[in-house]
Enzyme design. Structure first.
Site, mmCIF file in Angstrom:
data_model
loop_
_atom_site.group_PDB
_atom_site.id
_atom_site.type_symbol
_atom_site.label_atom_id
_atom_site.label_comp_id
_atom_site.label_asym_id
_atom_site.label_seq_id
_atom_site.Cartn_x
_atom_site.Cartn_y
_atom_site.Cartn_z
ATOM 1 C CG ASP A 248 -2.413 3.223 6.533
ATOM 2 O OD1 ASP A 248 -2.444 3.242 5.297
ATOM 3 O OD2 ASP A 248 -3.450 3.218 7.217
ATOM 4 C CB CYS A 249 -1.026 -2.161 4.554
ATOM 5 S SG CYS A 249 -1.396 -3.922 4.561
ATOM 6 C CD1 TRP B 92 -5.434 3.405 12.200
ATOM 7 C CD2 TRP B 92 -7.313 2.195 12.168
ATOM 8 N NE1 TRP B 92 -5.084 2.083 12.259
ATOM 9 C CE2 TRP B 92 -6.216 1.315 12.255
ATOM 10 C CE3 TRP B 92 -8.608 1.656 12.141
ATOM 11 C CZ2 TRP B 92 -6.363 -0.072 12.311
ATOM 12 C CZ3 TRP B 92 -8.754 0.272 12.193
ATOM 13 C CH2 TRP B 92 -7.651 -0.574 12.265
ATOM 14 C CB SER C 162 0.356 -11.197 5.578
ATOM 15 O OG SER C 162 -0.709 -11.369 6.486
ATOM 16 C CG HIS D 5 -1.748 0.376 12.518
ATOM 17 N ND1 HIS D 5 -2.585 0.803 11.525
ATOM 18 C CD2 HIS D 5 -0.564 0.093 11.898
ATOM 19 C CE1 HIS D 5 -1.955 0.785 10.363
ATOM 20 N NE2 HIS D 5 -0.729 0.349 10.564
ATOM 21 C CE LYS E 253 -3.643 2.396 2.597
ATOM 22 N NZ LYS E 253 -4.509 2.394 3.797
ATOM 23 C CE LYS F 95 -10.861 0.366 8.494
ATOM 24 N NZ LYS F 95 -10.177 1.191 7.478
ATOM 25 C CB VAL G 99 -1.309 -4.795 -0.701
ATOM 26 C CG1 VAL G 99 -1.246 -4.244 -2.098
ATOM 27 C CG2 VAL G 99 -2.021 -3.820 0.238
ATOM 28 C CE LYS H 121 -7.901 -1.728 -4.343
ATOM 29 N NZ LYS H 121 -9.024 -2.519 -3.882
#
EC number: 2.5.1.18
Length: 217
Positions: free
Chosen positions: A24-25, A211, A78, A164, A13, A214, A65, A52
């Site tokens: 920030d992933c 964030w 991951s 995070h 990202k 959210k 990602v 994208k």
């Protein structure tokens, strides 16, 4: 020292605040941390997840990602990627024993619950504190890392999520880890100060921006 003949390509990202910077992933950081700790050379391809590009959707149809190219094949997820890295680059070993692999695994979801909460009396802060206390006590008995003396895969999965948590709750809730959880605090300081972490962490402003929808939603 395990080094690939040519760097592994990894799609990550991109920053939404600074051109050509890592975003920030936490799942991307987990993979990058694994590569750093195993001294595997890598080549980051920055992806704007809000727009994208066509080339990216060809290799990652779901648009997610990280994805890493192993032997001409693009591999997502991951969990799968870090296991593949362990298999292909066994030194230094980072596998966490199965009985310890889930230590701290509920912290991220309880952090998100507290972060998104609009009601200070709904108990979400206590649920997070309970998980953090459990982890603090575990590290006190078994540390300094999840698997004892040496860092392992479980730490590399958890550390970006704690990063995070620290930034997002500090910014949106003016909250920080209580001083009473001293083993957790020293664990976070220890992991965050590693060279591998410094090389792969997101910028504070990207974590906050990531964030914000959210929290405000």
């Amino acid at each position: 020292m395990a080094t690939a003949a040519s760097p592994l390509e990894i799609c990550v990202k991109a920053s939404i605040t600074t051109p050509n910077k890592l975003g920030d992933c936490p799942f991307c950081q987990r993979v990058l941390l694994t590569m750093e700790e195993k001294h595997v050379a890598y080549d980051m391809k920055m992806v704007d997840l809000s727009n994208k590009p066509e080339w990216f959707l060809k290799i990652s149809p779901e648009g997610k990602v990280p994805v890493v190219k192993f032997d001409e094949k693009w591999v997502p997820d991951s969990d799968v990627i870090t296991q593949s890295l362990e298999d292909k680059y066994p030194e230094p070993p980072l596998a966490t024993p199965p009985e310890k692999a889930s230590v701290g695994s509920k912290i991220f979801s309880t952090f998100i619950g507290f972060l998104k909460s609009k009601d200070p009396e709904d108990g979400t802060e206590q649920v997070l504190l309970d998980e953090l206390t459990t982890f603090n006590d575990y590290i006190k008995e078994n540390g300094p890392f999840i698997n004892g003396e040496k860092i392992s895969a479980a730490d590399l999965a958890l550390a970006p999520k704690l990063y995070h948590m620290k930034i997002a709750l500090g910014h949106f809730k003016n909250w920080s880890v209580p001083d009473s959880l001293s083993f957790l605090k020293s664990y976070m300081e220890s992991v965050f100060s590693r060279e591998s972490f410094a090389n792969t962490r997101a910028q504070t402003e990207d974590v906050i921006a990531g964030w914000k929808p959210k929290v405000m939603g």
